[in-house]
Motif scaffolding. Structure first.
Motif, PDB file in Angstrom:
ATOM      1  N   ALA A 100      -8.112  81.057  81.448  1.00 43.82           N
ATOM      2  CA  ALA A 100      -9.082  80.600  80.444  1.00 43.82           C
ATOM      3  C   ALA A 100      -8.393  80.268  79.128  1.00 43.82           C
ATOM      4  CB  ALA A 100     -10.158  81.671  80.231  1.00 43.82           C
ATOM      5  N   ILE A 101      -7.458  81.106  78.706  1.00 42.72           N
ATOM      6  CA  ILE A 101      -6.739  80.869  77.447  1.00 42.72           C
ATOM      7  C   ILE A 101      -5.916  79.585  77.541  1.00 42.72           C
ATOM      8  CG2 ILE A 101      -4.861  81.745  75.996  1.00 42.72           C
ATOM      9  CD1 ILE A 101      -5.994  84.591  76.620  1.00 42.72           C
ATOM     10  N   ILE A 102      -5.241  79.402  78.674  1.00 44.78           N
ATOM     11  CA  ILE A 102      -4.439  78.182  78.849  1.00 44.78           C
ATOM     12  C   ILE A 102      -5.332  76.946  78.830  1.00 44.78           C
ATOM     13  CG2 ILE A 102      -3.017  76.892  80.506  1.00 44.78           C
ATOM     14  CD1 ILE A 102      -1.832  79.633  81.349  1.00 44.78           C
ATOM     15  N   CYS A 103      -6.451  77.012  79.547  1.00 47.26           N
ATOM     16  CA  CYS A 103      -7.357  75.849  79.621  1.00 47.26           C
ATOM     17  C   CYS A 103      -8.018  75.556  78.279  1.00 47.26           C
ATOM     18  CB  CYS A 103      -8.409  76.073  80.695  1.00 47.26           C
ATOM     19  SG  CYS A 103      -7.731  76.061  82.359  1.00 47.26           S
ATOM     20  N   LEU A 104      -8.369  76.605  77.529  1.00 48.16           N
ATOM     21  CA  LEU A 104      -8.966  76.386  76.209  1.00 48.16           C
ATOM     22  C   LEU A 104      -7.942  75.855  75.212  1.00 48.16           C
ATOM     23  CD1 LEU A 104     -11.274  79.516  75.927  1.00 48.16           C
ATOM     24  CD2 LEU A 104     -11.988  77.137  76.203  1.00 48.16           C
ATOM     25  N   GLY A 105      -6.719  76.321  75.320  1.00 46.71           N
ATOM     26  CA  GLY A 105      -5.668  75.871  74.414  1.00 46.71           C
ATOM     27  C   GLY A 105      -5.147  74.480  74.733  1.00 46.71           C
ATOM     28  N   HIS A 106      -5.103  74.160  76.003  1.00 48.62           N
ATOM     29  CA  HIS A 106      -4.564  72.869  76.459  1.00 48.62           C
ATOM     30  C   HIS A 106      -5.445  72.342  77.588  1.00 48.62           C
ATOM     31  CE1 HIS A 106      -0.982  73.793  74.141  1.00 48.62           C
ATOM     32  NE2 HIS A 106      -0.973  74.983  74.715  1.00 48.62           N
ATOM     33  N   PRO A 107      -6.607  71.775  77.254  1.00 45.84           N
ATOM     34  CA  PRO A 107      -7.552  71.341  78.290  1.00 45.84           C
ATOM     35  C   PRO A 107      -6.975  70.357  79.307  1.00 45.84           C
ATOM     36  CG  PRO A 107      -8.559  71.212  76.111  1.00 45.84           C
ATOM     37  CD  PRO A 107      -7.110  71.534  75.914  1.00 45.84           C
ATOM     38  N   VAL A 108      -5.950  69.621  78.932  1.00 46.10           N
ATOM     39  CA  VAL A 108      -5.382  68.623  79.837  1.00 46.10           C
ATOM     40  C   VAL A 108      -4.754  69.270  81.079  1.00 46.10           C
ATOM     41  CG1 VAL A 108      -3.097  68.472  78.784  1.00 46.10           C
ATOM     42  CG2 VAL A 108      -4.105  66.458  79.859  1.00 46.10           C
ATOM     43  N   VAL A 109      -4.374  70.536  81.014  1.00 47.50           N
ATOM     44  CA  VAL A 109      -3.753  71.192  82.166  1.00 47.50           C
ATOM     45  C   VAL A 109      -4.768  71.923  83.050  1.00 47.50           C
ATOM     46  CG1 VAL A 109      -1.529  71.439  81.002  1.00 47.50           C
ATOM     47  CG2 VAL A 109      -3.164  73.328  80.948  1.00 47.50           C
ATOM     48  N   THR A 110      -6.040  71.832  82.721  1.00 45.92           N
ATOM     49  CA  THR A 110      -7.072  72.516  83.506  1.00 45.92           C
ATOM     50  C   THR A 110      -6.982  72.204  84.996  1.00 45.92           C
ATOM     51  OG1 THR A 110      -8.543  72.663  81.603  1.00 45.92           O
ATOM     52  CG2 THR A 110      -9.569  72.848  83.782  1.00 45.92           C
ATOM     53  N   PRO A 111      -6.826  70.933  85.400  1.00 45.41           N
ATOM     54  CA  PRO A 111      -6.721  70.671  86.841  1.00 45.41           C
ATOM     55  C   PRO A 111      -5.546  71.391  87.498  1.00 45.41           C
ATOM     56  CG  PRO A 111      -7.089  68.625  85.659  1.00 45.41           C
ATOM     57  CD  PRO A 111      -6.838  69.692  84.632  1.00 45.41           C
ATOM     58  N   LEU A 112      -4.469  71.548  86.777  1.00 41.13           N
ATOM     59  CA  LEU A 112      -3.296  72.218  87.340  1.00 41.13           C
ATOM     60  C   LEU A 112      -3.517  73.721  87.453  1.00 41.13           C
ATOM     61  CD1 LEU A 112      -0.582  70.253  85.352  1.00 41.13           C
ATOM     62  CD2 LEU A 112      -1.645  69.669  87.528  1.00 41.13           C
ATOM     63  N   VAL A 113      -4.214  74.292  86.490  1.00 41.84           N
ATOM     64  CA  VAL A 113      -4.465  75.737  86.475  1.00 41.84           C
ATOM     65  C   VAL A 113      -5.385  76.133  87.625  1.00 41.84           C
ATOM     66  CG1 VAL A 113      -5.511  77.605  85.127  1.00 41.84           C
ATOM     67  CG2 VAL A 113      -4.009  75.959  84.014  1.00 41.84           C
ATOM     68  N   LEU A 114      -6.342  75.275  87.971  1.00 38.22           N
ATOM     69  CA  LEU A 114      -7.273  75.598  89.054  1.00 38.22           C
ATOM     70  C   LEU A 114      -6.550  75.816  90.375  1.00 38.22           C
ATOM     71  CD1 LEU A 114     -10.188  73.128  88.252  1.00 38.22           C
ATOM     72  CD2 LEU A 114     -10.062  75.584  87.791  1.00 38.22           C
ATOM     73  N   GLY A 115      -5.565  74.996  90.654  1.00 34.14           N
ATOM     74  CA  GLY A 115      -4.787  75.168  91.878  1.00 34.14           C
ATOM     75  C   GLY A 115      -4.019  76.480  91.885  1.00 34.14           C
ATOM     76  N   GLN A 116      -3.543  76.875  90.715  1.00 36.88           N
ATOM     77  CA  GLN A 116      -2.815  78.141  90.630  1.00 36.88           C
ATOM     78  C   GLN A 116      -3.744  79.333  90.836  1.00 36.88           C
ATOM     79  OE1 GLN A 116       0.564  77.881  90.550  1.00 36.88           O
ATOM     80  NE2 GLN A 116      -0.071  75.762  90.723  1.00 36.88           N
ATOM     81  N   LEU A 117      -5.002  79.224  90.354  1.00 36.64           N
ATOM     82  CA  LEU A 117      -5.974  80.298  90.593  1.00 36.64           C
ATOM     83  C   LEU A 117      -6.286  80.431  92.080  1.00 36.64           C
ATOM     84  CD1 LEU A 117      -8.534  79.991  87.660  1.00 36.64           C
ATOM     85  CD2 LEU A 117      -6.985  81.898  88.139  1.00 36.64           C
ATOM     86  N   ALA A 118      -6.463  79.299  92.751  1.00 35.74           N
ATOM     87  CA  ALA A 118      -6.710  79.336  94.192  1.00 35.74           C
ATOM     88  C   ALA A 118      -5.512  79.937  94.921  1.00 35.74           C
ATOM     89  CB  ALA A 118      -7.014  77.936  94.722  1.00 35.74           C
ATOM     90  N   LEU A 119      -4.328  79.552  94.527  1.00 34.95           N
ATOM     91  CA  LEU A 119      -3.115  80.094  95.131  1.00 34.95           C
ATOM     92  C   LEU A 119      -3.024  81.605  94.903  1.00 34.95           C
ATOM     93  CD1 LEU A 119      -0.437  79.622  96.599  1.00 34.95           C
ATOM     94  CD2 LEU A 119       0.587  79.082  94.379  1.00 34.95           C
ATOM     95  N   ALA A 120      -3.352  82.054  93.703  1.00 32.67           N
ATOM     96  CA  ALA A 120      -3.332  83.491  93.411  1.00 32.67           C
ATOM     97  C   ALA A 120      -4.337  84.237  94.282  1.00 32.67           C
ATOM     98  CB  ALA A 120      -3.638  83.732  91.932  1.00 32.67           C
ATOM     99  N   ALA A 121      -5.545  83.689  94.427  1.00 37.91           N
ATOM    100  CA  ALA A 121      -6.570  84.347  95.242  1.00 37.91           C
ATOM    101  C   ALA A 121      -6.141  84.462  96.695  1.00 37.91           C
ATOM    102  CB  ALA A 121      -7.894  83.580  95.134  1.00 37.91           C
ATOM    103  N   VAL A 122      -5.585  83.384  97.240  1.00 38.16           N
ATOM    104  CA  VAL A 122      -5.141  83.399  98.636  1.00 38.16           C
ATOM    105  C   VAL A 122      -3.942  84.335  98.811  1.00 38.16           C
ATOM    106  CG1 VAL A 122      -4.149  81.962 100.469  1.00 38.16           C
ATOM    107  CG2 VAL A 122      -6.099  81.141  99.156  1.00 38.16           C
ATOM    108  N   ALA A 123      -3.042  84.331  97.856  1.00 44.72           N
ATOM    109  CA  ALA A 123      -1.865  85.205  97.947  1.00 44.72           C
ATOM    110  C   ALA A 123      -2.261  86.679  97.890  1.00 44.72           C
ATOM    111  CB  ALA A 123      -0.884  84.877  96.827  1.00 44.72           C
ATOM    112  N   VAL A 124      -3.190  87.024  97.002  1.00 41.21           N
ATOM    113  CA  VAL A 124      -3.647  88.411  96.905  1.00 41.21           C
ATOM    114  C   VAL A 124      -4.366  88.810  98.188  1.00 41.21           C
ATOM    115  CG1 VAL A 124      -5.313  89.904  95.718  1.00 41.21           C
ATOM    116  CG2 VAL A 124      -3.693  88.556  94.394  1.00 41.21           C
TER     117      VAL A 124
END
Length: 193
Positions: free
Chosen positions: A152-176
């Motif tokens: 959330a902090i990354i996306c609020l600070g740099h909205p342009v990277v939001t699409p990239l952050v979403l993939g990392q969240l999915a990857l984190a969920a699957v990895a956990v």
């Protein structure tokens, strides 16, 4: 394992873009996340790409309205709580700490549900499995709970990277989820999915 870590990173970035585009109607955000988790889980059999993602998105969308309605209702309630706190409702001092904590817990739970969903399973089954995993895998839950505000902090600070952050969240969920499956012995309380 197909590909290396660099390929996994590239695929998760592409997946984040696909999830972002599928989330533009807002109410489809959780379904898009769940489809992304499903595709990452299936990455051994199929490459991450537009067609495989759309196939999983359709499958998740057909699994019932709860995937659309429940997350939107929770997000709406948290948003209204945040507005009430900013408006100065009685008890806003305590609520100003409680609402962000609830948002982080809801985010970690949503990631758990998205990673726990399987084709043919109902949303209540995925939610029960996620609740078991939330309590039974405290380390994994802590990792996901840390990922939510950081994203959330990354996306609020740099909205342009939001699409990239979403993939990392999915990857984190699957990895956990994969880590939990490896460390949880069969027939233990947290092993049911």
């Amino acid at each position: 394992m197909r590909g290396g870590r660099l390929e996994l990173l590239a695929e998760s970035l592409l997946l984040g873009l696909l999830m972002f585009l599928a989330s533009l109607p807002v109410v489809t955000a959780f379904v898009a996340l769940t489809a992304g988790c499903a595709l990452l889980r299936d990455r051994e059999e199929v490459s991450v790409g537009v067609r495989p993602y759309l196939a999983r998105l359709r499958r998740v969308a057909r699994s019932g309205p709860a995937g659309f309605l429940a997350p939107a209702a929770v997000a709406g309630a948290l948003l209204l709580d945040g507005v009430a706190v900013r408006a100065g409702v009685p008890g806003h001092g305590v609520l100003s700490y409680l609402v962000p904590v609830l948002a982080v817990v809801a985010g970690a739970f949503a990631l758990r549900v998205a990673a726990a969903w399987r084709p043919g399973a109902s949303w209540p089954e995925a939610a029960r499995a996620a609740a078991d995993h939330l309590a039974g895998d405290r380390y994994g839950t802590a990792l996901l709970a840390a990922a939510v505000p950081i994203a959330a902090i990354i996306c609020l600070g740099h909205p342009v990277v939001t699409p990239l952050v979403l993939g990392q969240l999915a990857l984190a969920a699957v990895a956990v989820e994969a880590r939990r499956a490896r460390v949880t012995p069969p027939n233990s309380p947290g092993s049911a999915t």
